[in-house]
Scaffold this motif. Sequence first.
Motif, PDB file in Angstrom:
ATOM      1  N   TRP A  37       0.991  -1.198   0.081  1.00 18.76           N
ATOM      2  CA  TRP A  37       0.038   0.189  -0.034  1.00 18.76           C
ATOM      3  C   TRP A  37       0.757   1.407   0.071  1.00 18.76           C
ATOM      4  O   TRP A  37       1.824   1.248   0.491  1.00 18.76           O
ATOM      5  CB  TRP A  37      -0.830  -0.031   1.253  1.00 18.76           C
ATOM      6  CG  TRP A  37      -1.994  -0.841   1.373  1.00 18.76           C
ATOM      7  CD1 TRP A  37      -2.919  -1.321   0.548  1.00 18.76           C
ATOM      8  CD2 TRP A  37      -2.105  -1.883   2.529  1.00 18.76           C
ATOM      9  NE1 TRP A  37      -3.636  -2.182   1.095  1.00 18.76           N
ATOM     10  CE2 TRP A  37      -3.423  -2.486   2.513  1.00 18.76           C
ATOM     11  CE3 TRP A  37      -1.487  -1.842   3.898  1.00 18.76           C
ATOM     12  CZ2 TRP A  37      -3.921  -3.416   3.212  1.00 18.76           C
ATOM     13  CZ3 TRP A  37      -1.982  -2.772   4.712  1.00 18.76           C
ATOM     14  CH2 TRP A  37      -3.215  -3.415   4.405  1.00 18.76           C
ATOM     15  N   ARG A  38       0.417   2.174  -0.572  1.00 17.14           N
ATOM     16  CA  ARG A  38       0.870   3.503  -0.210  1.00 17.14           C
ATOM     17  C   ARG A  38      -0.034   3.960   0.840  1.00 17.14           C
ATOM     18  O   ARG A  38      -1.319   3.984   0.835  1.00 17.14           O
ATOM     19  CB  ARG A  38       0.946   4.672  -1.413  1.00 17.14           C
ATOM     20  CG  ARG A  38       1.131   5.991  -0.939  1.00 17.14           C
ATOM     21  CD  ARG A  38       0.968   6.928  -2.108  1.00 17.14           C
ATOM     22  NE  ARG A  38       1.208   6.611  -3.508  1.00 17.14           N
ATOM     23  CZ  ARG A  38       0.371   6.404  -4.383  1.00 17.14           C
ATOM     24  NH1 ARG A  38      -0.891   6.488  -3.739  1.00 17.14           N
ATOM     25  NH2 ARG A  38       0.543   5.944  -5.309  1.00 17.14           N
ATOM     26  N   ALA A  39       0.475   4.347   2.177  1.00 18.04           N
ATOM     27  CA  ALA A  39      -0.325   4.749   3.371  1.00 18.04           C
ATOM     28  C   ALA A  39      -0.138   6.166   3.921  1.00 18.04           C
ATOM     29  O   ALA A  39       1.053   6.629   3.556  1.00 18.04           O
ATOM     30  CB  ALA A  39      -0.029   3.521   4.264  1.00 18.04           C
ATOM     31  N   ARG A  40      -0.841   6.542   4.632  1.00 20.67           N
ATOM     32  CA  ARG A  40      -0.580   7.814   5.124  1.00 20.67           C
ATOM     33  C   ARG A  40      -0.352   7.649   6.744  1.00 20.67           C
ATOM     34  O   ARG A  40      -1.160   6.713   7.365  1.00 20.67           O
ATOM     35  CB  ARG A  40      -1.909   8.715   5.056  1.00 20.67           C
ATOM     36  CG  ARG A  40      -1.495  10.052   5.589  1.00 20.67           C
ATOM     37  CD  ARG A  40      -2.753  11.092   5.359  1.00 20.67           C
ATOM     38  NE  ARG A  40      -4.084  10.324   6.017  1.00 20.67           N
ATOM     39  CZ  ARG A  40      -5.168  10.055   5.542  1.00 20.67           C
ATOM     40  NH1 ARG A  40      -5.359  10.397   4.239  1.00 20.67           N
ATOM     41  NH2 ARG A  40      -6.102   9.698   6.303  1.00 20.67           N
ATOM     42  N   ALA A  41       0.563   8.276   7.160  1.00 21.12           N
ATOM     43  CA  ALA A  41       0.853   8.250   8.554  1.00 21.12           C
ATOM     44  C   ALA A  41       0.030   8.934   9.363  1.00 21.12           C
ATOM     45  O   ALA A  41      -0.620  10.096   9.307  1.00 21.12           O
ATOM     46  CB  ALA A  41       2.417   8.908   8.969  1.00 21.12           C
ATOM     47  N   ASP A  42      -0.710   8.151  10.594  1.00 22.26           N
ATOM     48  CA  ASP A  42      -1.843   9.144  11.231  1.00 22.26           C
ATOM     49  C   ASP A  42      -1.273   9.397  12.643  1.00 22.26           C
ATOM     50  O   ASP A  42      -1.229  10.607  12.630  1.00 22.26           O
ATOM     51  CB  ASP A  42      -2.974   7.932  11.671  1.00 22.26           C
ATOM     52  CG  ASP A  42      -4.053   8.057  10.576  1.00 22.26           C
ATOM     53  OD1 ASP A  42      -3.955   9.145   9.833  1.00 22.26           O
ATOM     54  OD2 ASP A  42      -4.931   7.241  10.344  1.00 22.26           O
ATOM     55  N   ALA A  79       6.459  12.100  10.420  1.00 18.13           N
ATOM     56  CA  ALA A  79       5.424  12.782  10.722  1.00 18.13           C
ATOM     57  C   ALA A  79       4.194  12.446  10.451  1.00 18.13           C
ATOM     58  O   ALA A  79       3.991  11.775   9.192  1.00 18.13           O
ATOM     59  CB  ALA A  79       5.781  14.260  10.265  1.00 18.13           C
ATOM     60  N   GLY A  80       3.282  12.774  11.200  1.00 15.21           N
ATOM     61  CA  GLY A  80       1.809  12.441  10.739  1.00 15.21           C
ATOM     62  C   GLY A  80       1.630  13.268   9.344  1.00 15.21           C
ATOM     63  O   GLY A  80       2.188  14.389   9.235  1.00 15.21           O
ATOM     64  N   GLY A  81       0.579  12.638   8.462  1.00  8.76           N
ATOM     65  CA  GLY A  81       0.347  13.006   7.357  1.00  8.76           C
ATOM     66  C   GLY A  81       1.231  12.775   6.175  1.00  8.76           C
ATOM     67  O   GLY A  81       0.940  12.844   4.880  1.00  8.76           O
ATOM     68  N   ALA A  82       2.417  12.263   6.589  1.00  5.90           N
ATOM     69  CA  ALA A  82       3.236  11.899   5.549  1.00  5.90           C
ATOM     70  C   ALA A  82       2.722  10.543   4.690  1.00  5.90           C
ATOM     71  O   ALA A  82       2.181   9.659   5.359  1.00  5.90           O
ATOM     72  CB  ALA A  82       4.714  11.596   6.154  1.00  5.90           C
ATOM     73  N   HIS A  83       3.226  10.224   3.554  1.00  5.38           N
ATOM     74  CA  HIS A  83       2.932   9.178   2.664  1.00  5.38           C
ATOM     75  C   HIS A  83       3.758   8.438   2.784  1.00  5.38           C
ATOM     76  O   HIS A  83       5.252   8.775   2.398  1.00  5.38           O
ATOM     77  CB  HIS A  83       2.338   9.291   1.487  1.00  5.38           C
ATOM     78  CG  HIS A  83       0.823   9.933   1.510  1.00  5.38           C
ATOM     79  ND1 HIS A  83       0.734  11.200   1.909  1.00  5.38           N
ATOM     80  CD2 HIS A  83      -0.288   9.536   1.714  1.00  5.38           C
ATOM     81  CE1 HIS A  83      -0.617  11.468   1.911  1.00  5.38           C
ATOM     82  NE2 HIS A  83      -1.273  10.353   1.807  1.00  5.38           N
ATOM     83  N   LEU A  84       3.809   6.869   2.729  1.00  2.00           N
ATOM     84  CA  LEU A  84       4.978   5.903   2.696  1.00  2.00           C
ATOM     85  C   LEU A  84       4.402   4.682   1.993  1.00  2.00           C
ATOM     86  O   LEU A  84       3.326   4.166   2.122  1.00  2.00           O
ATOM     87  CB  LEU A  84       5.925   5.774   3.783  1.00  2.00           C
ATOM     88  CG  LEU A  84       4.954   5.098   4.882  1.00  2.00           C
ATOM     89  CD1 LEU A  84       5.968   4.518   5.994  1.00  2.00           C
ATOM     90  CD2 LEU A  84       3.907   5.768   5.779  1.00  2.00           C
TER      91      LEU A  84
END
Length: 199
Positions: free
Chosen positions: A41-46, A73-78
């Motif tokens: 997945w490409r996910a977003r840090a919460d 950081a929150g909001g980053a994608h990885l």
Amino acid sequence: MKGRTILLDHLEGREAAALMVDGKLDDLFVEGDAPPPGTIWRARADRPVKGQGGMFLTTPDGPAFLRQVKGLAGGAHLLVQVTGYAEPGKAVPVTAKVLFKSRYAIVTPDAPGLNLSRAIREDDERDRLLEIAHEAMAGSPFGLILRSACAGADEAAVAEDIAAMLALAQQVSDDPGTGPERLLDGDGPHALAWREWAA
């Protein structure tokens, strides 16, 4: 009934694979409802989990949990990859060390270098396989691990497998999207049987 037999079929409409050794069930894969291990997945840090060094992530298939996070950081994608199945009510376990795994080859975008399985001990065979690997990976910044199934395998089959995994790794790594998205489905039971029961 001596020897190894691989049975591929469906169980109540779900893909299934069984490995029989000397007439006894040795291993079994059955398709489930959850995203299988290997899914990317490409996910977003919460939000981080205090005291555990982990982070909850948002994915298109629900929450995921990434351990040992530093500097995220929150909001980053990885990019993350499913490593196992979640317990009921828990987030899916994932890793940020994404692997592209097939029968003969594992491409490692985050770990450069060419490596051979330690199970391949014969010098001539190691040299032959390293030659194939160098040619197939020429110019790529990604790493490669050649699995034990490569021992004695056809040169063209190994080279094709490396090329396929390299192309897939490049495609996923270069994906231009921005939001949470499923970029690769993990292998189902039949593909998993082909990949893991090579012996």
